[in-house]
Design a protein around this motif. Structure first.
Motif, PDB file in Angstrom:
ATOM      1  N   PHE A   1       0.942  -1.237  -0.050  1.00 36.75           N
ATOM      2  CA  PHE A   1       0.024   0.050  -0.167  1.00 36.75           C
ATOM      3  C   PHE A   1       0.962   1.317  -0.017  1.00 36.75           C
ATOM      4  O   PHE A   1       1.906   1.226   0.681  1.00 36.75           O
ATOM      5  CB  PHE A   1      -1.141   0.057   1.108  1.00 36.75           C
TER       6      PHE A   1
ATOM      7  N   GLN B   1      -2.232   5.805   1.181  1.00 36.37           N
ATOM      8  CA  GLN B   1      -3.327   4.924   1.641  1.00 36.37           C
ATOM      9  C   GLN B   1      -3.329   4.644   2.893  1.00 36.37           C
ATOM     10  O   GLN B   1      -4.359   4.679   3.588  1.00 36.37           O
ATOM     11  CB  GLN B   1      -3.124   3.686   0.552  1.00 36.37           C
TER      12      GLN B   1
ATOM     13  N   ARG C   1      -6.909  -6.461  -2.460  1.00 32.27           N
ATOM     14  CA  ARG C   1      -8.006  -6.084  -3.403  1.00 32.27           C
ATOM     15  C   ARG C   1      -9.189  -5.569  -2.779  1.00 32.27           C
ATOM     16  O   ARG C   1      -9.706  -4.488  -3.033  1.00 32.27           O
ATOM     17  CB  ARG C   1      -8.371  -7.177  -4.497  1.00 32.27           C
TER      18      ARG C   1
ATOM     19  N   ASN D   1      -8.224  -2.142  -1.446  1.00 36.39           N
ATOM     20  CA  ASN D   1      -8.407  -1.167  -2.644  1.00 36.39           C
ATOM     21  C   ASN D   1      -9.587  -0.550  -2.976  1.00 36.39           C
ATOM     22  O   ASN D   1     -10.019   0.572  -3.520  1.00 36.39           O
ATOM     23  CB  ASN D   1      -7.581  -1.533  -3.521  1.00 36.39           C
TER      24      ASN D   1
ATOM     25  N   GLU E   1     -10.131   5.392  -3.521  1.00 38.81           N
ATOM     26  CA  GLU E   1      -9.823   5.681  -4.766  1.00 38.81           C
ATOM     27  C   GLU E   1      -8.896   6.797  -4.848  1.00 38.81           C
ATOM     28  O   GLU E   1      -9.059   7.705  -4.113  1.00 38.81           O
ATOM     29  CB  GLU E   1     -10.838   5.859  -5.865  1.00 38.81           C
TER      30      GLU E   1
ATOM     31  N   TRP F   1      -5.895  10.560  -2.210  1.00 40.88           N
ATOM     32  CA  TRP F   1      -6.698   9.303  -1.881  1.00 40.88           C
ATOM     33  C   TRP F   1      -7.946   9.387  -1.033  1.00 40.88           C
ATOM     34  O   TRP F   1      -7.861  10.348  -0.120  1.00 40.88           O
ATOM     35  CB  TRP F   1      -5.974   8.242  -1.287  1.00 40.88           C
TER      36      TRP F   1
END
Length: 321
Positions: free
Chosen positions: A58, A62, A210, A213, A217, A224
Motif C-alpha cells: 500500500f 493509502q 483488492r 483498495n 480511490e 486518496w
C-alpha cells in the motif's frame, strides 16, 4: 553515505535508507554481498516501508487514509474492542487466526459486517490457549448474530475446530479440498476451517489487498479518498490491524511473495483476510438478492473450483481474468 564510496563502513542504518534496521549490521552486510542491491536489502529489512517505492503493498497515502478513518472503540472489554455494536438483521463473519498462547504470536479475531464491509470488532491475545479463547469466540459469535466462523486449521486451530464442530447451531466457513478417495471421479470434500499453505495464503492476501483498495480511490489530483459502501470492499477500523497492514510488502527475493518483515506479526492481517474470504466464498452466506457483482463473483468461484478439481495444483486462478 553511499556503499560505493564506503564499502568498508558497514553502517546498517545507511544501508536501509536512513531507517533503523530490524536486524544486525552483519546480517545486512552478508545479504548485501550476496544480492548486490541495497534497495532490495532495504525492502527486506526496513522497519517502515514508505521510504522504498514499489516495495510496500500500500502507498503511504493509502495508509494515512486508513488511519484517518479508523474508529475508536466504543467499548473495551478484556481483549475485545467493539467499534460498531451488533445490529439486528445484519450478517456477520467472525474470523480467527489462532495461536498457541506462548506469548509470541497473537490469537486474533476480526468481525466484519458483510453488508457494509466494516470491521466492527476485534479481539487479540498472545497468552490464551485455545481451550480458553474458544469461549470468547463463542460469545463474540453469539453477540454478532451467529456470524459465520472462519478459522485457520493450524497453530491451535487443529484443536479448536474439532471442538467447535461438535457444538450445535454454529455456521462455519468450509474449505473445499480434494479427497484421494474420490480422485477418479474428481469429487471434492468440504472441510471446516481454512487450510494453510503458501498458495492459499497468497490467494488470501491478494483478495484482502483488492478488498481494501476497492474501498478507496485516487482523485485526478492524486489525493486518496474513501469510497464507502462499495460491494466487496472491507474497511478496517482497528489501529493495530492497520499498523500490521503497513508492513506488508512484495518480497522480490521470494518471487514477489506477500509478507511482513521477519519477526513481525501478521495475525490481525490474516484474521481480516479471513473475513474477506468468508464474504466472497460460496459459504459466505450473505448474498444480496439483487447483487450482480456478487453473482459474478460466485459464478467465477464456481468456475475456478471446477478447474481446480480437474487440474489440481497445476491450476493458477490468479493467472486468469
Amino acid at each position: 553515505t553511499t556503499l560505493s564510496s564506503h564499502k568498508e563502513l558497514y553502517c546498517g542504518h545507511c544501508w536501509t535508507f536512513g531507517v533503523e534496521p530490524t536486524v544486525s549490521k552483519e546480517k545486512i552486510r552478508n545479504n548485501l554481498n550476496r544480492v548486490g542491491d541495497p534497495q532490495r536489502i532495504a525492502m527486506r529489512y526496513l522497519g517502515r516501508w514508505e521510504r522504498v517505492n514499489g516495495a510496500a503493498c500500500f502507498f503511504p497515502e493509502q495508509m494515512d487514509l486508513l488511519r484517518r478513518f479508523a474508529r475508536k472503540g466504543i467499548r473495551e472489554a478484556g481483549s475485545m474492542t467493539t467499534f460498531i455494536p451488533p445490529m439486528p438483521g445484519e450478517n456477520y463473519g467472525v474470523a480467527i487466526d489462532p495461536a498457541r498462547g506462548t506469548g509470541r504470536d497473537e490469537t486474533a479475531i476480526s468481525v466484519q459486517d458483510f453488508r457494509t464491509g466494516e470491521q466492527v470488532a476485534v479481539w487479540g491475545d498472545n497468552e490464551s490457549k485455545f481451550t480458553d479463547y474458544m469461549y470468547d469466540l463463542l460469545e463474540i459469535t453469539k453477540q454478532y448474530q451467529n456470524g459465520v466462523i472462519w478459522a485457520e486449521y493450524a497453530s491451535g486451530g487443529e484443536g479448536l475446530i474439532p471442538m467447535l464442530a461438535k457444538m450445535p447451531d454454529l455456521r462455519f466457513y468450509c474449505f473445499q479440498t480434494r479427497n484421494k478417495k474420490f480422485d477418479m471421479n474428481l469429487r471434492g470434500v468440504d472441510k471446516i476451517g481454512w487450510k494453510p499453505g503458501e498458495a492459499n495464503r497468497s490467494r488470501l492476501l491478494m483478495q484482502l489487498i483488492r478488498a481494501i483498495n476497492l474501498g478507496m480511490e485516487q482523485t485526478p489530483e492524486g489525493k486518496w479518498v474513501r469510497k464507502p459502501g462499495v460491494n466487496g470492499a472491507i474497511y478496517p477500523n482497528d489501529q493495530k490491524t492497520i499498523d500490521q497492514l503497513e508492513l506488508l510488502f512484495y518480497n522480490d527475493e521470494k518471487n514477489g511473495k506477500i509478507m511482513v518483515p521477519e519477526g513481525k506479526n501478521d495475525d490481525r492481517i490474516m484474521a481480516l483476510a479471513g473475513n474477506v474470504e468468508t464474504r466472497i466464498s460460496r459459504g459466505g452466506v450473505y448474498y444480496s438478492e439483487f447483487d450482480p457483482v456478487m453473482e459474478e463473483i460466485d459464478r467465477k468461484a464456481l468456475y475456478h473450483e471446477q478447474r481446480i478439481k480437474i487440474e489440481g495444483n497445476d491450476y493458477d486462478p490468479w493467472g486468469l481474468d
